[in-house]
Design a protein around this motif. Sequence first.
Motif, PDB file in Angstrom:
ATOM      1  N   THR A 375       0.823  -1.209   0.000  1.00  0.00           N
ATOM      2  CA  THR A 375       0.000   0.000   0.000  1.00  0.00           C
ATOM      3  C   THR A 375       0.858   1.260   0.000  1.00  0.00           C
ATOM      4  N   MET A 376       1.918   1.276   0.801  1.00  0.00           N
ATOM      5  CA  MET A 376       2.796   2.442   0.857  1.00  0.00           C
ATOM      6  C   MET A 376       3.475   2.679  -0.486  1.00  0.00           C
ATOM      7  N   LEU A 377       3.876   1.613  -1.156  1.00  0.00           N
ATOM      8  CA  LEU A 377       4.523   1.760  -2.466  1.00  0.00           C
ATOM      9  C   LEU A 377       3.558   2.347  -3.491  1.00  0.00           C
ATOM     10  N   ILE A 378       2.344   1.800  -3.543  1.00  0.00           N
ATOM     11  CA  ILE A 378       1.362   2.291  -4.511  1.00  0.00           C
ATOM     12  C   ILE A 378       1.004   3.739  -4.213  1.00  0.00           C
ATOM     13  N   GLN A 379       0.806   4.028  -2.935  1.00  0.00           N
ATOM     14  CA  GLN A 379       0.424   5.387  -2.547  1.00  0.00           C
ATOM     15  C   GLN A 379       1.520   6.395  -2.887  1.00  0.00           C
ATOM     16  N   ALA A 380       2.781   5.946  -2.850  1.00  0.00           N
ATOM     17  CA  ALA A 380       3.907   6.832  -3.164  1.00  0.00           C
ATOM     18  C   ALA A 380       4.172   6.924  -4.662  1.00  0.00           C
ATOM     19  N   GLY A 381       3.388   6.176  -5.461  1.00  0.00           N
ATOM     20  CA  GLY A 381       3.527   6.289  -6.909  1.00  0.00           C
ATOM     21  C   GLY A 381       4.370   5.216  -7.568  1.00  0.00           C
ATOM     22  N   ALA A 382       4.714   4.150  -6.840  1.00  0.00           N
ATOM     23  CA  ALA A 382       5.495   3.068  -7.451  1.00  0.00           C
ATOM     24  C   ALA A 382       4.662   2.384  -8.529  1.00  0.00           C
ATOM     25  N   PRO A 383       5.277   1.988  -9.638  1.00  0.00           N
ATOM     26  CA  PRO A 383       4.530   1.292 -10.695  1.00  0.00           C
ATOM     27  C   PRO A 383       3.917   0.001 -10.161  1.00  0.00           C
ATOM     28  N   ILE A 384       2.637  -0.210 -10.455  1.00  0.00           N
ATOM     29  CA  ILE A 384       1.938  -1.392  -9.937  1.00  0.00           C
ATOM     30  C   ILE A 384       2.593  -2.674 -10.439  1.00  0.00           C
ATOM     31  N   ASP A 406      -7.809   2.296  -1.331  1.00  0.00           N
ATOM     32  CA  ASP A 406      -8.152   3.598  -1.910  1.00  0.00           C
ATOM     33  C   ASP A 406      -8.203   4.584  -0.748  1.00  0.00           C
ATOM     34  N   THR A 407      -7.033   5.040  -0.304  1.00  0.00           N
ATOM     35  CA  THR A 407      -6.941   5.861   0.896  1.00  0.00           C
ATOM     36  C   THR A 407      -7.342   7.304   0.605  1.00  0.00           C
ATOM     37  N   ASP A 408      -7.590   8.058   1.691  1.00  0.00           N
ATOM     38  CA  ASP A 408      -7.914   9.479   1.546  1.00  0.00           C
ATOM     39  C   ASP A 408      -6.779  10.227   0.843  1.00  0.00           C
ATOM     40  N   ALA A 409      -5.544   9.854   1.204  1.00  0.00           N
ATOM     41  CA  ALA A 409      -4.391  10.525   0.592  1.00  0.00           C
ATOM     42  C   ALA A 409      -4.371  10.293  -0.908  1.00  0.00           C
ATOM     43  N   MET A 410      -4.694   9.057  -1.349  1.00  0.00           N
ATOM     44  CA  MET A 410      -4.711   8.762  -2.770  1.00  0.00           C
ATOM     45  C   MET A 410      -5.831   9.522  -3.469  1.00  0.00           C
ATOM     46  N   GLN A 411      -6.988   9.620  -2.808  1.00  0.00           N
ATOM     47  CA  GLN A 411      -8.089  10.378  -3.408  1.00  0.00           C
ATOM     48  C   GLN A 411      -7.720  11.859  -3.527  1.00  0.00           C
TER      49      GLN A 411
END
Length: 425
Positions: A375-384, A406-411
């Motif tokens: 989750t931290m990687l995806i939220q920081a923009g790491a390629p899926i 789908d965290t608040d930060a991502m939204q």
Amino acid sequence: MKGGTRKRGSTWSYYFDMGTVAGKRRKKEKGGFLTKKEAEAALAAALNEYNTAGMVFTPSDITVSDYLDLWFEQYAKMSCKYNTQLEYIQIIEHHLKPRFGTYKLRTLTAAPIQEYANDLKKQGFARSTLKSIILTLSSALNYAVEPLNYIQYNPVGRIKLPKYEQGEGRQEMHHCIAESDMNRILKRFPESSPFYVPMMIGYYTGVRISECFGLTWDHVDFEKQVIIIDRQIVKRNFGDVRGSLNKGRQKMDKSEWYFQTPKTASSNRVIRYGAKLQKVLKRAYQSKQGMRMQLGSHFTEYYLKPEKDEKGNTIFRLFGAPRDIPVNLDPADLICVRPDGTMISSDSFKFVCRVVRHELHIEFNYHSLRHTHATMLIQAGAPIKDVQTRLGHADIRTTINKYVHDTDAMQDETVEIFDRIASVS
């Protein structure tokens, strides 16, 4: 198929036509029976064996209970990992046999299966549990259709799984651990704790618990800063997988830890790690070397004893012995150990989970570390795609659906991105 009996001298024999083989008519005949009745009985048995290719029953007579045993022996044991076999047995013995065991295989239809699926939902079973039970039955019945040809179609294919509302029927969630909570956990289990290293490995690499506790130092490359995953650790019983399930505590006493191949082919991977985990691993390596020298004969070393599993594949049992005892086996220099060298395992880690939940009031298990990592990687923009490879998933949808919140930060970030690219004011 035609056949008959006849008297030859003082004894009787039976015969039947086996059809054309290599262009010639073939017959089977066997004699030596004292009476015609004996010959006729032997003929009936021989015809049944010939028509059913050696089966000791006819497909029309077998019960679902007996068939599930046959499927497990012929398919599951030969095709599935040990832990999957255990899951199948639990489902067969606790769900499928009690509900469908007395049915004749050929009489099982979609109606009772649909009713059972609905009942499972009414009883409060999680969506994933319900699905596992029904899919296990479906897999077994698919095997009855092809290649066994016992039934013409799989009735599970005609049912509809009950729908769950949003949030209904969920199992325990794998929580994403906040940084503040992770610091609290590590304060409770600091570097002096044998559980510190496996937690740091899980947090910084996202490996599965079975992969982490199966790591040895020869699978860590300090120069390249990579961890090699090509096996996992699993607890197995010495006896038959089926017989091991109903022995309670006795099963645990007779179990041993083994190295076997990873969960899937895509689980074989090389994981890069950074400077923070490098420091942790180097200190742990140096600490083990020091304790090995300090404790001498009181230090436990581990070795790999090759054995065969139920499929005939080579697996390796972990064998521990005092350091001063010579052992003619390949060594297993485990990473996750206590100061005296004795291994800690996924079973041992349950203690950590209990402490974190009850003392620190943080929802936690080892998989939470893997979930947090992804989750931290995806939220920081790491390629899926990179995250998928890092976690060892065969399907990228697993990475997205199972581990990404789908965290608040991502939204908020999505809104900010649109504001930057939008030109209307």
